[in-house]
Motif scaffolding. Structure first.
Motif, mmCIF file in Angstrom:
data_model
loop_
_atom_site.group_PDB
_atom_site.id
_atom_site.type_symbol
_atom_site.label_atom_id
_atom_site.label_comp_id
_atom_site.label_asym_id
_atom_site.label_seq_id
_atom_site.Cartn_x
_atom_site.Cartn_y
_atom_site.Cartn_z
ATOM 1 N N MET A 120 -10.012 -5.042 -4.275
ATOM 2 C CA MET A 120 -9.290 -3.913 -4.869
ATOM 3 C C MET A 120 -9.532 -2.630 -4.056
ATOM 4 O O MET A 120 -8.590 -1.945 -3.673
ATOM 5 N N ALA A 121 -10.789 -2.382 -3.779
ATOM 6 C CA ALA A 121 -11.119 -1.171 -3.011
ATOM 7 C C ALA A 121 -10.523 -1.265 -1.613
ATOM 8 O O ALA A 121 -9.943 -0.295 -1.106
ATOM 9 N N ASP A 122 -10.634 -2.464 -0.988
ATOM 10 C CA ASP A 122 -10.094 -2.668 0.355
ATOM 11 C C ASP A 122 -8.581 -2.492 0.374
ATOM 12 O O ASP A 122 -8.039 -1.877 1.291
ATOM 13 N N THR A 123 -7.920 -3.044 -0.648
ATOM 14 C CA THR A 123 -6.456 -2.940 -0.701
ATOM 15 C C THR A 123 -6.017 -1.494 -0.800
ATOM 16 O O THR A 123 -5.132 -1.045 -0.056
ATOM 17 N N THR A 124 -6.646 -0.751 -1.707
ATOM 18 C CA THR A 124 -6.292 0.661 -1.873
ATOM 19 C C THR A 124 -6.521 1.425 -0.578
ATOM 20 O O THR A 124 -5.687 2.222 -0.147
ATOM 21 N N ASN A 125 -7.652 1.126 0.052
ATOM 22 C CA ASN A 125 -7.989 1.789 1.305
ATOM 23 C C ASN A 125 -6.936 1.505 2.370
ATOM 24 O O ASN A 125 -6.488 2.400 3.080
ATOM 25 N N ASN A 126 -6.528 0.219 2.452
ATOM 26 C CA ASN A 126 -5.524 -0.166 3.445
ATOM 27 C C ASN A 126 -4.193 0.511 3.196
ATOM 28 O O ASN A 126 -3.534 0.948 4.137
ATOM 29 N N ILE A 127 -3.800 0.591 1.925
ATOM 30 C CA ILE A 127 -2.516 1.220 1.604
ATOM 31 C C ILE A 127 -2.551 2.694 1.975
ATOM 32 O O ILE A 127 -1.616 3.229 2.575
ATOM 33 N N LEU A 128 -3.657 3.362 1.658
ATOM 34 C CA LEU A 128 -3.804 4.771 2.018
ATOM 35 C C LEU A 128 -3.710 4.957 3.528
ATOM 36 O O LEU A 128 -3.021 5.847 4.025
ATOM 37 N N LEU A 129 -4.396 4.058 4.264
ATOM 38 C CA LEU A 129 -4.420 4.135 5.723
ATOM 39 C C LEU A 129 -3.025 3.963 6.292
ATOM 40 O O LEU A 129 -2.595 4.718 7.176
ATOM 41 N N LEU A 130 -2.297 2.979 5.771
ATOM 42 C CA LEU A 130 -0.950 2.689 6.250
ATOM 43 C C LEU A 130 -0.021 3.867 5.992
ATOM 44 O O LEU A 130 0.747 4.269 6.881
ATOM 45 N N ALA A 131 -0.116 4.447 4.799
ATOM 46 C CA ALA A 131 0.721 5.593 4.457
ATOM 47 C C ALA A 131 0.441 6.752 5.404
ATOM 48 O O ALA A 131 1.348 7.430 5.884
ATOM 49 N N TYR A 132 -0.833 6.945 5.691
ATOM 50 C CA TYR A 132 -1.289 7.977 6.618
ATOM 51 C C TYR A 132 -0.627 7.807 7.980
ATOM 52 O O TYR A 132 -0.014 8.724 8.512
ATOM 53 N N TYR A 133 -0.750 6.582 8.547
ATOM 54 C CA TYR A 133 -0.170 6.286 9.864
ATOM 55 C C TYR A 133 1.327 6.519 9.855
ATOM 56 O O TYR A 133 1.866 7.205 10.744
ATOM 57 N N LEU A 134 2.019 5.929 8.894
ATOM 58 C CA LEU A 134 3.479 6.007 8.840
ATOM 59 C C LEU A 134 3.935 7.447 8.774
ATOM 60 O O LEU A 134 4.825 7.882 9.511
ATOM 61 N N PHE A 135 3.299 8.213 7.909
ATOM 62 C CA PHE A 135 3.681 9.601 7.702
ATOM 63 C C PHE A 135 3.561 10.402 8.984
ATOM 64 O O PHE A 135 4.503 11.078 9.411
ATOM 65 N N ASN A 136 2.406 10.271 9.642
ATOM 66 C CA ASN A 136 2.172 11.109 10.819
ATOM 67 C C ASN A 136 2.987 10.669 12.022
ATOM 68 O O ASN A 136 3.491 11.503 12.768
ATOM 69 N N ILE A 137 3.122 9.340 12.224
ATOM 70 C CA ILE A 137 3.930 8.869 13.352
ATOM 71 C C ILE A 137 5.386 9.282 13.147
ATOM 72 O O ILE A 137 6.050 9.754 14.072
ATOM 73 N N GLY A 138 5.865 9.148 11.915
ATOM 74 C CA GLY A 138 7.225 9.578 11.621
ATOM 75 C C GLY A 138 7.427 11.042 11.906
ATOM 76 O O GLY A 138 8.419 11.446 12.536
ATOM 77 N N TYR A 139 6.453 11.845 11.510
ATOM 78 C CA TYR A 139 6.548 13.283 11.753
ATOM 79 C C TYR A 139 6.609 13.583 13.250
ATOM 80 O O TYR A 139 7.428 14.402 13.702
ATOM 81 N N VAL A 140 5.748 12.907 14.029
ATOM 82 C CA VAL A 140 5.700 13.155 15.477
ATOM 83 C C VAL A 140 7.025 12.787 16.128
ATOM 84 O O VAL A 140 7.559 13.538 16.961
ATOM 85 N N VAL A 141 7.597 11.650 15.730
ATOM 86 C CA VAL A 141 8.856 11.210 16.323
ATOM 87 C C VAL A 141 9.978 12.196 15.995
ATOM 88 O O VAL A 141 10.791 12.553 16.862
ATOM 89 N N ILE A 142 10.006 12.691 14.772
ATOM 90 C CA ILE A 142 11.017 13.684 14.391
ATOM 91 C C ILE A 142 10.843 14.954 15.210
ATOM 92 O O ILE A 142 11.803 15.541 15.700
ATOM 93 N N GLN A 143 9.582 15.361 15.422
ATOM 94 C CA GLN A 143 9.332 16.561 16.232
ATOM 95 C C GLN A 143 9.861 16.394 17.653
ATOM 96 O O GLN A 143 10.404 17.331 18.233
ATOM 97 N N PHE A 144 9.717 15.196 18.215
ATOM 98 C CA PHE A 144 10.223 14.952 19.569
ATOM 99 C C PHE A 144 11.711 15.233 19.671
ATOM 100 O O PHE A 144 12.178 15.801 20.655
ATOM 101 N N SER A 145 12.450 14.813 18.653
ATOM 102 C CA SER A 145 13.899 14.947 18.755
ATOM 103 C C SER A 145 14.361 16.392 18.574
ATOM 104 O O SER A 145 15.462 16.742 18.961
ATOM 105 N N TYR A 146 13.497 17.261 18.012
ATOM 106 C CA TYR A 146 13.884 18.657 17.833
ATOM 107 C C TYR A 146 13.235 19.592 18.847
ATOM 108 O O TYR A 146 13.225 20.797 18.665
#
Lengths: 78, 132
Positions: free
Chosen positions: A1-27
């Motif tokens: 349970m703790a590992d799953t929550t941790n993994n989901i948080l980590l994944l959300a973190y990665y997705l959010f920031n990589i998405g932000y960086v890619v959007i910044q590139f295009s602008y």
């Protein structure tokens, strides 16, 4: 349970920031010289780092509230 | 002149980074005492929380330092360069001071809450071993 929550948080973190960086590139605006290059890199990196900081504090708050909940439900030990 | 702006940036960046590192180090070297008190002397969680706060402090301040780096007006001579530079560094120092006092407020508040909780537990349990 703790590992799953941790993994989901980590994944959300990665997705959010990589998405932000890619959007910044295009602008990205026209870079005319070394001084505007430094300035625009610093601006973008600074904004990204500040977003990271806010997410970091948010995650700390989340962990704090979750741990408080768990401690309140478990029997008190001294 | 463009060279003056680049010169200002090359002075500003190391100065700001060193300032952040100095403030964060001296703050979080001393805050471990409060952390140990807040977490009832549990060393591991105190250290972990201290490190997490430290990372947050670094991220927040370095991010802000980079964010305000751009010098918009044109610099024509040394006087203007020094003025623009000192405006930036001074503004960042004030911001850093505000963040320092905010973190100190958090530690003091945590200490107060932990003390209250210990007292409540003491009264509730009639058990003197709770307090350390």
């Amino acid at each position: 349970m703790a590992d799953t929550t941790n993994n989901i948080l980590l994944l959300a973190y990665y997705l959010f920031n990589i998405g932000y960086v890619v959007i910044q590139f295009s602008y990205w605006e026209k870079v005319t010289g070394i001084e505007s290059m430094i300035a625009s890199i610093a601006l973008k990196a600074g904004l990204l780092i500040m977003i990271l900081a806010v997410t970091h504090y948010f995650n700390m708050l989340l962990i704090y509230f979750l741990s408080k909940k768990i401690i309140n439900h478990s029997p008190l030990k001294t | 002149m463009k060279d003056l702006i680049v010169l200002a940036y090359t002075i500003y960046l190391p100065g700001v980074i060193l300032l952040t590192f100095y403030v964060a180090n001296s703050l979080f070297k001393n805050s471990i005492v409060y952390m140990k008190d807040i977490f009832n002397g549990r060393e591991e969680i105190a250290k972990a929380t201290n490190t997490l706060f430290k990372i947050g402090f670094y991220l927040m301040n370095l991010g802000f330092a980079l964010f305000i780096l751009r010098i918009a007006d044109t610099l024509t001579n040394t006087q203007q360069t020094i003025e623009a530079l000192s405006f930036k560094v001074g503004g960042f120092s004030i911001y850093l001071g505000v963040m320092l006092f905010f973190n100190m407020y958090l530690f003091f508040r945590g200490k107060r809450v932990a003390k209250q909780k210990r007292l409540v537990a003491l009264v509730d349990n009639h058990n003197p071993q709770v307090q350390q």
